[in-house]
Design a protein around this motif. Structure first.
Motif, PDB file in Angstrom:
ATOM      1  N   SER A 258     -21.557  29.174  23.033  1.00 45.80           N
ATOM      2  CA  SER A 258     -22.493  29.476  21.957  1.00 45.80           C
ATOM      3  C   SER A 258     -22.092  30.728  21.204  1.00 45.80           C
ATOM      4  O   SER A 258     -22.708  31.769  21.346  1.00 45.80           O
ATOM      5  CB  SER A 258     -23.918  29.662  22.493  1.00 45.80           C
ATOM      6  OG  SER A 258     -24.008  29.288  23.830  1.00 45.80           O
ATOM      7  N   PRO A 259     -21.026  30.647  20.439  1.00 46.62           N
ATOM      8  CA  PRO A 259     -20.628  31.822  19.664  1.00 46.62           C
ATOM      9  C   PRO A 259     -21.731  32.242  18.699  1.00 46.62           C
ATOM     10  O   PRO A 259     -22.386  31.399  18.105  1.00 46.62           O
ATOM     11  CB  PRO A 259     -19.371  31.354  18.916  1.00 46.62           C
ATOM     12  CG  PRO A 259     -19.375  29.880  18.983  1.00 46.62           C
ATOM     13  CD  PRO A 259     -20.132  29.489  20.204  1.00 46.62           C
TER      14      PRO A 259
ATOM     15  N   ASN B 242     -22.539  19.005  22.019  1.00 47.98           N
ATOM     16  CA  ASN B 242     -22.040  20.377  22.096  1.00 47.98           C
ATOM     17  C   ASN B 242     -21.824  21.021  20.736  1.00 47.98           C
ATOM     18  O   ASN B 242     -21.108  21.991  20.607  1.00 47.98           O
ATOM     19  CB  ASN B 242     -20.728  20.419  22.878  1.00 47.98           C
ATOM     20  CG  ASN B 242     -20.986  20.290  24.369  1.00 47.98           C
ATOM     21  OD1 ASN B 242     -21.944  20.862  24.870  1.00 47.98           O
ATOM     22  ND2 ASN B 242     -20.163  19.509  25.042  1.00 47.98           N
ATOM     23  N   ILE B 243     -22.447  20.453  19.726  1.00 46.72           N
ATOM     24  CA  ILE B 243     -22.259  21.000  18.380  1.00 46.72           C
ATOM     25  C   ILE B 243     -23.027  22.312  18.219  1.00 46.72           C
ATOM     26  O   ILE B 243     -24.132  22.477  18.736  1.00 46.72           O
ATOM     27  CB  ILE B 243     -22.735  19.967  17.325  1.00 46.72           C
ATOM     28  CG1 ILE B 243     -21.673  18.878  17.176  1.00 46.72           C
ATOM     29  CG2 ILE B 243     -23.001  20.628  15.981  1.00 46.72           C
ATOM     30  CD1 ILE B 243     -22.043  17.826  16.170  1.00 46.72           C
ATOM     31  N   ARG B 244     -22.397  23.294  17.562  1.00 45.99           N
ATOM     32  CA  ARG B 244     -23.100  24.520  17.152  1.00 45.99           C
ATOM     33  C   ARG B 244     -23.262  24.484  15.644  1.00 45.99           C
ATOM     34  O   ARG B 244     -22.436  23.909  14.932  1.00 45.99           O
ATOM     35  CB  ARG B 244     -22.327  25.795  17.531  1.00 45.99           C
ATOM     36  CG  ARG B 244     -21.753  25.847  18.912  1.00 45.99           C
ATOM     37  CD  ARG B 244     -22.712  25.608  20.015  1.00 45.99           C
ATOM     38  NE  ARG B 244     -23.940  26.415  19.944  1.00 45.99           N
ATOM     39  CZ  ARG B 244     -24.945  26.249  20.792  1.00 45.99           C
ATOM     40  NH1 ARG B 244     -24.897  25.327  21.735  1.00 45.99           N
ATOM     41  NH2 ARG B 244     -26.004  27.004  20.685  1.00 45.99           N
TER      42      ARG B 244
ATOM     43  N   GLY C  25     -22.745  33.293   8.058  1.00 43.36           N
ATOM     44  CA  GLY C  25     -21.814  33.057   9.146  1.00 43.36           C
ATOM     45  C   GLY C  25     -22.471  33.101  10.511  1.00 43.36           C
ATOM     46  O   GLY C  25     -21.837  32.805  11.516  1.00 43.36           O
ATOM     47  N   SER C  26     -23.745  33.470  10.594  1.00 42.87           N
ATOM     48  CA  SER C  26     -24.379  33.569  11.909  1.00 42.87           C
ATOM     49  C   SER C  26     -24.851  32.188  12.387  1.00 42.87           C
ATOM     50  O   SER C  26     -25.105  31.291  11.594  1.00 42.87           O
ATOM     51  CB  SER C  26     -25.548  34.550  11.867  1.00 42.87           C
ATOM     52  OG  SER C  26     -26.462  34.148  10.892  1.00 42.87           O
ATOM     53  N   ALA C  27     -24.946  32.069  13.685  1.00 46.12           N
ATOM     54  CA  ALA C  27     -25.258  30.774  14.276  1.00 46.12           C
ATOM     55  C   ALA C  27     -26.768  30.560  14.324  1.00 46.12           C
ATOM     56  O   ALA C  27     -27.542  31.506  14.428  1.00 46.12           O
ATOM     57  CB  ALA C  27     -24.686  30.705  15.682  1.00 46.12           C
ATOM     58  N   PHE C  28     -27.188  29.304  14.240  1.00 49.47           N
ATOM     59  CA  PHE C  28     -28.577  28.942  14.559  1.00 49.47           C
ATOM     60  C   PHE C  28     -28.584  28.688  16.049  1.00 49.47           C
ATOM     61  O   PHE C  28     -28.228  27.618  16.507  1.00 49.47           O
ATOM     62  CB  PHE C  28     -29.001  27.702  13.774  1.00 49.47           C
ATOM     63  CG  PHE C  28     -28.959  27.895  12.296  1.00 49.47           C
ATOM     64  CD1 PHE C  28     -29.941  28.654  11.652  1.00 49.47           C
ATOM     65  CD2 PHE C  28     -27.948  27.338  11.541  1.00 49.47           C
ATOM     66  CE1 PHE C  28     -29.894  28.843  10.278  1.00 49.47           C
ATOM     67  CE2 PHE C  28     -27.904  27.530  10.171  1.00 49.47           C
ATOM     68  CZ  PHE C  28     -28.874  28.276   9.538  1.00 49.47           C
TER      69      PHE C  28
END
Lengths: 387, 278
Positions: A242-243, A371-373, A380-383
């Motif tokens: 989970s980057p 496994n999708i992020r 650029g930040s992850a949900f």
């Protein structure tokens, strides 16, 4: 034993900011890796912990007490330099004994002649000698004790540097890219040795590296840094799976995570080339454009068009045990794949075993959607907390 | 180049080298030769090319008459004083200039080296006035101070260059190991720049040993003359005991050569090799 706390630590060199507001906690007995590309400030951070560089602002505390004003030797740390920094004019024995000699050093020992006599006496005293031999035994340096550093190989010098760190039994070990001067085979071996040492001494290790393999294999926790900013703090698994943002996603993994631009529909994502990917449980806050993060190893070759995407192979790297496949998505509306190749970037799939594919071949690929992020294409930040 | 050609080149360079050595060492040989000649031979035309070794036993007697040991003792005092004092001052100055950041670092370095731009002769008069005020005339320590002032910057320059070449990480490592700044200098830096220290010591020692100008101007007491001044005084208006002066000059060069041979072994570099992977 110390818990190390960073409270909004900043560092400027003149006008250039090297570290910006670094806040983190390092638990006692942790193997923490500071990971980032060169010039990201990770070595500066380590030097500030050691007291070799002053902080510009903020506090570094050991067990809640600020160590900002303490000299390196008062912090009870050991530092292993990238270049090993062995004392060239001393034998291996003297190199290892040096920290112990310094512990027993009095100001008047600085007088010439007396100095060398006293140093020899301390070195030959049973408590010092026994300890040095004990450490030399752990690191298998016994046959080399009389040699000078310049007659040693890279791996042996590395061991001497570690022995010198180990000899005083410090609370915190600071290691600044200690393996970067070694060849690949030796690096793997020393990696195991340092991990073994960590298990044996059960002290806090802070390890700086730009090598993600070292970080992933050795760390109990990783701090990923870029341009003086913490990008993510987490265990190797968290960092990998989970980057926190696209920087971490691109930095970790070889090849790194694919960041595929897509448009979110109700139950599917439209990928480049109008290829559609059905995804269950798309987070509801997602709408419109997004970046779909897919690890290369979650992509498989499919036998039929059913529930798969069409792609054109642009590169094949057969490594025997695995094959790294570069591909672009085929354009469904217009199957001229050359056109799409110009318009979109290459993505990668890592397949198990050898695959004899040729460049230009059209294939079907399935993507493991569990496994999708998801990433915000603008920030650029992850949900992260959606699924 | 083929083998024969290489051999020929080697032979030529050796012959050239031998020629240079002969030219350089001939004056010393002639000094030795002259010291064994009689006045009549010297002032006539009969000086023989081969040294008159049978007169060798007369030489100590002649040298004792001119109190050579006292002269050499004074020279040794100056040379040793200059070497020791410059060593202490230069090592610290070089370390500071190489490692520390402080205001006025550039300008202090400049002033240090600017002393090299002035010829010593220019300063004889002001120094005379100064030394008169401090009571340093007719005092060998005054000569030590004056020569140290002129020769120390050279030592600083040599040592600073050497310290600059030591990776700073080695001192940082010592710092982490609990070494004080003086310890870093004494136990890490100085042992690593020994070759340069030896070179600096040679230069300083020879400067003190060869001291003539200040001694000639400031020392009037015959008992305090260094050998250089003492020998010059024998060049009398009416007579010059040439063979004795030559013998004394020969003896005068011996301690210098001995000192050079002593430290020469240290003038080998490469001691820092292996400190860091390179």
């Amino acid at each position: 034993m110390p818990r190390i706390t960073f409270d909004n630590v900043r560092k400027n060199f003149g006008k250039s900011v090297v570290i910006e507001g670094f806040s983190a906690d390092i638990a006692d007995g942790e193997f923490l890796v500071l990971l980032g590309p060169s010039g990201c400030g990770k070595s500066t951070m380590l030097r500030m912990i050691a007291g070799l560089t002053d902080t510009s602002e903020g506090d570094i505390s050991f067990d809640g007490e600020s160590v900002n004003a303490l000299e390196p030797r008062e912090r009870n740390i050991a530092f292993v330099f990238q270049s090993y920094a062995l004392y060239p004019h001393m034998s291996v024995l003297d190199n290892i004994a040096f920290p112990l000699i310094m512990d027993r050093f009095k100001p008047w020992y600085h007088l010439p002649i007396l100095n060398s006599i006293v140093r020899r006496m301390i070195r030959n005293s049973p408590e010092v000698k026994d300890r040095v031999l004990e450490v030399a035994k752990i690191l298998e340096l016994e046959p080399l004790l009389d040699r000078r550093p310049r007659t040693l190989s890279g791996g042996q010098r590395q061991r001497v540097a570690v022995a010198r760190a180990l000899v005083r039994d410090p609370e915190v070990y600071l290691l600044d890219e200690p393996l970067s001067n070694l060849d690949a085979k030796l690096r793997t071996q020393m990696r195991a040795e340092i991990t073994g040492l960590y298990r044996k001494v059960k002290k806090t290790f802070i390890y700086v590296t730009h090598d993600q393999v070292e970080a992933m294999t050795m760390a109990s926790r990783i701090i990923v840094m870029d341009e003086g900013v913490i990008r993510q703090i987490g265990t190797p698994e968290e960092i990998y799976h989970s980057p926190a943002d696209t920087f971490v996603a691109r930095f970790i993994g070889s090849p790194p995570m694919n960041l595929i631009p897509g448009a979110v529909m109700s139950d599917r994502v439209v990928l480049p080339g109008k290829q559609e990917l059905k995804v269950q449980n798309i987070p509801s806050v997602l709408g419109g454009q997004t970046l779909v993060g897919v690890r290369p190893e979650t992509i498989r070759i499919a036998s039929s068009a059913k529930e798969s995407v069409r792609a054109t192979v642009v590169s094949v790297e057969n490594l025997g045990a695995e094959t790294v496949l570069g591909f672009v998505f085929c354009n469904d509306a217009n199957s001229d794949s050359l056109l799409t190749r110009d318009n979109q970037s290459t993505f990668f799939a890592k397949l198990e075993g050898s695959h004899s594919l040729t460049e230009g071949a059209e294939i079907f690929l399935t993507i493991d959607t569990t496994n999708i992020r998801w990433f915000d294409p603008d920030s650029g930040s992850a949900f992260l907390d959606l699924s | 180049m083929n083998r024969a050609g290489r051999k020929l080149g080697q032979l030529a360079s050796r012959l050239l080298l031998i020629a240079f050595i002969l030219i350089a060492s001939f004056p010393i040989y002639w000094m030795f030769n002259t010291s064994l000649a009689t006045d009549s031979e010297l002032f006539g035309s009969g000086q023989k090319f081969v040294p008159q070794l049978q007169r060798l036993n007369e030489v100590p007697q002649n040298l004792a008459e001119i109190e050579i040991l006292k002269l050499l003792g004074n020279s040794a005092f100056i040379a040793t004083g200059v070497t020791v004092l410059s060593f202490i001052l230069a090592v610290m100055a070089a370390y500071a200039l190489s490692r520390f950041k402080f205001h006025g670092k550039g300008i202090s370095g400049f002033f240090l080296f600017s002393t090299q731009m002035m010829p010593e002769a220019l300063l004889v008069v002001p120094l005379f006035a100064l030394f008169a005020g401090f009571g340093l005339l007719n005092d060998l320590t005054g000569l030590v101070l004056a020569n140290t002032a002129f020769t120390m910057p050279v030592a600083v320059f040599i040592m600073k260059t050497a310290i600059d070449k030591i990776p700073y990480e080695i001192e940082e490592s010592a710092k982490v190991d609990g070494c004080s700044p003086y310890g870093q200098l004494g136990m890490i830096v100085i042992p690593l720049i020994l070759p340069s220290l030896a070179a600096a010591a040679v230069i300083n020692f020879f400067d003190g040993w060869n001291e003539f100008l200040f001694a000639n101007s400031f020392i009037t007491d015959q008992d305090l003359w260094p050998a250089s001044v003492g020998l010059a005084q024998f060049m009398g208006q009416y007579s010059t005991p040439l063979s004795t002066v030559m013998a004394a000059a020969l003896v005068f060069t011996l301690p210098a050569i001995a000192f050079f041979l002593l430290v020469q072994r240290q003038i080998i570099s490469g001691l820092t090799a292996g400190a860091v992977k390179g």
